[in-house]
Design a protein around this motif. Sequence first.
Motif, PDB file in Angstrom:
ATOM      1  N   TYR A   1      29.727  12.612  13.193  1.00 55.98           N
ATOM      2  CA  TYR A   1      29.403  12.114  14.535  1.00 55.98           C
ATOM      3  C   TYR A   1      27.970  11.577  14.571  1.00 55.98           C
ATOM      4  O   TYR A   1      27.703  10.480  15.094  1.00 55.98           O
ATOM      5  N   GLN A   2      27.033  12.348  14.003  1.00 57.44           N
ATOM      6  CA  GLN A   2      25.636  11.916  13.989  1.00 57.44           C
ATOM      7  C   GLN A   2      25.451  10.661  13.133  1.00 57.44           C
ATOM      8  O   GLN A   2      24.692   9.752  13.504  1.00 57.44           O
ATOM      9  N   ASN A   3      26.133  10.598  11.987  1.00 56.93           N
ATOM     10  CA  ASN A   3      25.982   9.441  11.105  1.00 56.93           C
ATOM     11  C   ASN A   3      26.501   8.156  11.764  1.00 56.93           C
ATOM     12  O   ASN A   3      25.864   7.096  11.663  1.00 56.93           O
ATOM     13  N   VAL A   4      27.658   8.248  12.428  1.00 51.06           N
ATOM     14  CA  VAL A   4      28.206   7.053  13.073  1.00 51.06           C
ATOM     15  C   VAL A   4      27.305   6.592  14.211  1.00 51.06           C
ATOM     16  O   VAL A   4      27.043   5.392  14.365  1.00 51.06           O
ATOM     17  N   HIS A   5      26.814   7.522  15.019  1.00 50.39           N
ATOM     18  CA  HIS A   5      25.926   7.137  16.116  1.00 50.39           C
ATOM     19  C   HIS A   5      24.627   6.531  15.584  1.00 50.39           C
ATOM     20  O   HIS A   5      24.092   5.577  16.162  1.00 50.39           O
ATOM     21  N   GLU A   6      24.123   7.080  14.487  1.00 54.14           N
ATOM     22  CA  GLU A   6      22.904   6.517  13.890  1.00 54.14           C
ATOM     23  C   GLU A   6      23.171   5.104  13.369  1.00 54.14           C
ATOM     24  O   GLU A   6      22.336   4.203  13.514  1.00 54.14           O
ATOM     25  N   PHE A   7      24.344   4.888  12.767  1.00 53.03           N
ATOM     26  CA  PHE A   7      24.682   3.556  12.263  1.00 53.03           C
ATOM     27  C   PHE A   7      24.823   2.558  13.419  1.00 53.03           C
ATOM     28  O   PHE A   7      24.341   1.420  13.333  1.00 53.03           O
ATOM     29  N   ILE A   8      25.476   2.986  14.497  1.00 55.79           N
ATOM     30  CA  ILE A   8      25.642   2.093  15.651  1.00 55.79           C
ATOM     31  C   ILE A   8      24.293   1.761  16.269  1.00 55.79           C
ATOM     32  O   ILE A   8      24.016   0.603  16.624  1.00 55.79           O
ATOM     33  N   ARG A   9      23.433   2.758  16.386  1.00 59.48           N
ATOM     34  CA  ARG A   9      22.145   2.549  17.042  1.00 59.48           C
ATOM     35  C   ARG A   9      21.188   1.705  16.190  1.00 59.48           C
ATOM     36  O   ARG A   9      20.514   0.806  16.710  1.00 59.48           O
TER      37      ARG A   9
END
Length: 450
Positions: free
Chosen positions: A284-292
């Motif tokens: 979850y954290q990795n995907v949000h970091e990639f999107i941001r």
Amino acid sequence: MQDVADPAHPPSRDLTDRIARTWAADLSLQLDRERLAFLTGIQAYLELNPDPMLGERELRDVFSLLNDVVQGDQASLALRATHAIDSLCRQHLLVRADLGGIAAEGEFTLSPLGKTLAEWFGAHETLTQEGLEVMLTRIRGDLAGVRAAAARDGDDTHWRTRVVAPLKLTVAGLVEMIDRRQRGMDVQQQETRERIGRLLEAHWFDAIDQCEALLRDTSATLHELHRTLMSETEGVANLLNEIFDAADAAGRDEALDAVNHVRTQIERVAAWGDNRFQSWSAYYQNVHEFIRSVVRVDRQRALRTRLTEGLRGFAATPWYLRCARQTPYRHLREPESRLETRVIARPVRERDQGLRDHQTEGGLMERLVDAWRQELEDTGRLDLWELLHRLLPSHSDDELYRLAGELLAWMVEQGEPLPADGWGWRPLGTRLELQNLVVKRATGRGKTDG
């Protein structure tokens, strides 16, 4: 039809023995797309009909339906159906149930292996909070009955039928149901990850809302499952401990083995919940970091396109990153330290006075905790910064600093912390800054037996 294990002769759980038996069976599976679909079709037919068996004519009708779905060759339909039925029988996925072929027309049913394969490919059973609570409640109810039987003691028949058999058949079967649904949940998570990847690859910036919705839904589901497992498995473990103590006092080794087997399965279920919750949180954290940091910054995929082209053409046209090297400073002489080391001392009386002040102020938390607990029940939430800010006019910064640590630990025990999105450091008085915490009233906590 599914084989039922004999409680008096349990299957071997030794790792080496299982491997040796499987190797000696000399069994291999060869299933192409057509025969695998045929297998799932047979299982679907058995589920829709009250008869647990089907004849050769029904088997050929199922294969004919399969041929229509895949638009196969009609000329070779009969021959392909014969070969498919024979192949499933030779691989022990389909078995004859007509007393060895005495009847004129064979009657068939799926073997346990064939049924397991067909169920897995036919439908993935996923784990839900409601289903998990129902199955764990049934497990605790069955264990309560086993505990009562173990406490009454009795002869060998009593222990075998009232204690060992329920543990090996009923309780272990329910745990296996949970484990099977957990595996379905794993498949669903993998499909969610692949879907997020496909959405970002196809739509990039326009897929952000859909990806975030998928992440939120899956995170909420895993959070509820993890919380239910943590609260319910403790009660199950207490019941197993009481059954183990009764069996140990009576000297019943077979009951002790059954309890240990169920305990291992329960521990595996709880470990699954903890592991999946942690791994999904990291994803979850990795995907949000990639999107941001990537998707929102590079909305037109210009940087991504240039970087991809540069990597693909690196062998033909190498490129490098040039960085300026900083010139090191020259030290003309060795530094000399002329600082005098002074011993820091403090009067003993002043230190003792601080300890006495802290001890006299330790009752502040006890005086306020009842009012805070009532506020949590009335409003459903507590805000750490708001509670301390109310005390600001009448208490010093030192008092608030000591109280903040005690209040933080108490709030975590009383409620469930809300997500930390948007929490920042807020000033508290003239000298303190506080990173806020908000908790909500915990609901649905299971009571433990025993």
